[in-house]
Design an enzyme around this catalytic site. Sequence first.
Site, PDB file in Angstrom:
ATOM      1  N   PRO A   1     -11.743 -30.097  17.807  1.00 48.85           N
ATOM      2  CA  PRO A   1     -11.792 -30.930  17.667  1.00 48.85           C
ATOM      3  C   PRO A   1     -13.473 -31.203  18.372  1.00 48.85           C
ATOM      4  CG  PRO A   1      -9.373 -31.228  17.886  1.00 48.85           C
ATOM      5  CD  PRO A   1     -10.001 -29.596  18.396  1.00 48.85           C
ATOM      6  N   CYS A   2     -13.956 -31.578  17.640  1.00 47.77           N
ATOM      7  CA  CYS A   2     -15.586 -31.617  18.461  1.00 47.77           C
ATOM      8  C   CYS A   2     -15.927 -33.437  18.497  1.00 47.77           C
ATOM      9  CB  CYS A   2     -16.534 -31.083  17.431  1.00 47.77           C
ATOM     10  SG  CYS A   2     -16.564 -31.623  16.010  1.00 47.77           S
ATOM     11  N   PRO A   3     -15.559 -34.234  18.589  1.00 48.28           N
ATOM     12  CA  PRO A   3     -16.297 -35.460  18.775  1.00 48.28           C
ATOM     13  C   PRO A   3     -16.610 -35.561  20.142  1.00 48.28           C
ATOM     14  CG  PRO A   3     -14.493 -35.990  17.139  1.00 48.28           C
ATOM     15  CD  PRO A   3     -14.308 -34.446  17.960  1.00 48.28           C
TER      16      PRO A   3
END
Length: 372
Positions: free
Chosen positions: A91-93
Amino acid sequence: MDIEVFSFFSGLGFLDLGFEDAGFNIVFVNENNNMFLNAYKYARRNQVHKCKYGYSNEDVRKYLDDEFWANSFRDYNNQEKKIIGFIGGPPCPDFSKAGKNQGEFGNNGQLTSVYINLIIQRTPDFFVLENVKGLYQTKKHKMFYERMKRKLYKAGYSLFDSIENALEYGTPQYRDRLILIGFRRKTFGKNIHYAIGTHKVYSMENIKQCEWPTTNEFEVENDRILPSNVIEELTVEHWFRKNDVRHHLNAGDCFNIIANDKFYTIQEGDTSGKSFKRLHRWRYSPTAAYGNNEVHLHPYEARRLSVAEALAIQSLPNWFEVMPTLPLSAKFKMVGNGVPYLLAKGIALDLYGWITEYVQKEENQVSNTRGE
């Protein structure tokens, strides 16, 4: 030789589908969000392929435990006649400029370190890490990224990375992604030469030379002729027609129209707004970020995009469907979070071609040695 791939942070499985279609054998799928995992399996309900080790919604950290790993994959270490790879997009947020930007210490950012540690501990023959370009280009995140690369190199991996844009692979969407690929030197040797992007369909230089339309007055259901100097295959309208989005299972998955003048006043092609952006039918889409308060409007209808249209913009084949019973917001989140399918397939084709060529050369050398 069979090339087995373990998929982590699988989401709806766009990256996996690209690898499957390139020739890889997906043997394990791990997605912690059970809603996403069920949607993953639903989309493939009519496909013949079955995962050797099945599907799991366990926290990825559990696979760092040796006993849990051994019980989950009993013949993992029997690699005599197979090559094993890991693929995943943590996950990249926390690394995204549009996200929380908390970096390696954020709840999501920590999972990149977990994935790196999992690779080092389980020593697959190759791996792919996909993430936002902010991990590579933002100063504080790049320090973390370079530190992870040093760990991987010391653990025996030769590394290759690149910022790849989905447009160059045929996706009707401007979307940059960081691709990091590692090869274990114990498997492939020390002198590894590899290039990312050999299966690009278009060059960014040629794309930019096109005379893409900017804005036109918004008119409901009006006809607009395809301009002469554009690449039709990279336009939103081409993909809407190709995927027959009006008759797709997810055609009706669209947020209800609210009383808002912007549905009528924003011009076709005006994507300058921070929130409301209207696509142009004869141009590619901006990055499909359907969270973060972005509202993408249909080019010639007074509404937001449907899930079917979002899938088309992510270059999915028209048979790919999102489970109808899921909440609408979840459908858009899982579609928007995915790696554009054609980008994934292009990266996978590069990799599959390189590995199979390497294996063939090794087998030829063995045959020649025996014949001498």
